[in-house]
Design a protein around this motif. Structure first.
Motif, mmCIF file in Angstrom:
data_model
loop_
_atom_site.group_PDB
_atom_site.id
_atom_site.type_symbol
_atom_site.label_atom_id
_atom_site.label_comp_id
_atom_site.label_asym_id
_atom_site.label_seq_id
_atom_site.Cartn_x
_atom_site.Cartn_y
_atom_site.Cartn_z
ATOM 1 N N ARG A 29 0.807 -1.226 0.000
ATOM 2 C CA ARG A 29 0.000 0.000 0.000
ATOM 3 C C ARG A 29 0.838 1.273 0.000
ATOM 4 O O ARG A 29 0.300 2.350 -0.242
ATOM 5 N N THR B 191 2.519 7.269 -1.081
ATOM 6 C CA THR B 191 1.186 7.652 -1.538
ATOM 7 C C THR B 191 0.752 8.981 -0.948
ATOM 8 O O THR B 191 0.286 9.880 -1.671
ATOM 9 N N ASN C 158 1.463 2.398 -6.632
ATOM 10 C CA ASN C 158 0.728 1.227 -6.149
ATOM 11 C C ASN C 158 0.405 0.225 -7.258
ATOM 12 O O ASN C 158 -0.502 -0.599 -7.120
#
Length: 285
Positions: free
Chosen positions: A63, A68, A238
């Motif tokens: 993840r 991110t 991702n």
């Protein structure tokens, strides 16, 4: 009036905050008490965080939370809303990150009065955030979308994150009501960050009728641009080329919520789904 949305939540969500003991722990200061920002603040919230479980950390490799959140430009002093916190994987990063200098808003769809889970769903807002737990700080809020007023004041939210949740909004037909509300609450230039299981562009699938969990990147981009958002960047943070996205049970075949040592060896090797990571903004004008 905004159209009500369906709510999908679990008892784990309702008990999320109460599962933690009181702690003086925030993700935005270093050991000397100095304010951190940018990627350094996110790294601390991910790696030096007593609220995160071993299973949380096991999923970091798939993840990529530091990369991110840095891609979306998340900062400790922002007001950050998260749609569909579910069991709280990202919540346990975002809430401590923003607890001292910013604000976290957990957002779910309006409870369905016809559901046999209505009463439990109605209690979510009161149960989700425990201000004595140390996880959320004192500025955090839990809200429903699809009410008579938006879930936050217009032009007040710096970033809205929809992580692994667009397929549900599209499949239930609620995206058309949600997106204008998100556009309203975001500040001009505010970020809508999307992480979504990625369907193969060569597949003949319709995410409004087939709930496989995967959605084509081109479909998501067109949907959000038509809703008034501006795509400013994409990332392969991702991406997972091992995921062929052709599983009989869709994305749920990959057993993302299962500890690695309990997974089918085939899916342990693959990991989690191939995901698009898209950064949209609310236009300045």
């Amino acid at each position: 009036m905004l159209k009500p949305l369906l709510l999908s939540t679990t008892s784990a969500l309702i008990l999320l905050a109460s599962a933690y003991v009181q702690a003086d722990h925030h993700g935005s200061k270093n050991a000397d008490g100095d304010m951190l920002s940018g990627k350094a603040a996110i790294e601390k919230a991910v790696n030096d965080n007593s609220f995160r479980t071993d299973l949380d950390k096991e999923r970091d490799q798939y993840r990529n939370p530091v990369e991110t959140l840095a891609f979306f430009g998340i900062e400790p002093n922002m007001t950050v809303a998260e749609l569909g916190p579910s069991s709280g994987w990202y919540t346990r990063i975002l809430a401590p990150l923003t607890a001292e200098h910013g604000k976290y808003i957990g957002v779910n769809g309006s409870p369905n009065p016809e559901s046999d889970r209505y009463e439990r769903q109605m209690q979510w807002r009161e149960s989700f955030i425990d201000h004595t737990s140390g996880l959320f700080g004192h500025n955090a809020a839990a809200r429903y979308t699809g009410q008579t007023v938006p879930f936050a004041a217009p032009n007040s939210v710096d970033a809205m994150l929809i992580i692994r949740g667009m397929h549900g909004q599209i499949g239930r037909g609620t995206a058309d009501a949600l997106l204008p509300e998100v556009l309203t609450v975001l500040k001009p230039g505010g970020v809508l960050g999307i992480v979504q299981h990625r369907e193969r562009e060569d597949f003949d699938t319709d995410p409004t009728t087939t709930m496989r969990g995967y959605v084509k990147q081109s479909y998501v981009i067109e949907l959000l641009e038509n809703a008034g958002f501006e795509l400013v960047d994409t990332s392969e943070i991702n991406a997972n080329p091992k995921d062929t996205a052709d599983w009989e049970r869709g994305v749920w075949s990959l057993q993302a919520g299962t500890p690695l040592d309990e997974k089918d060896p085939k899916f342990r090797e693959i990991g989690e789904s191939d995901r698009m990571t898209l950064k949209f903004i609310k236009p300045l004008n």
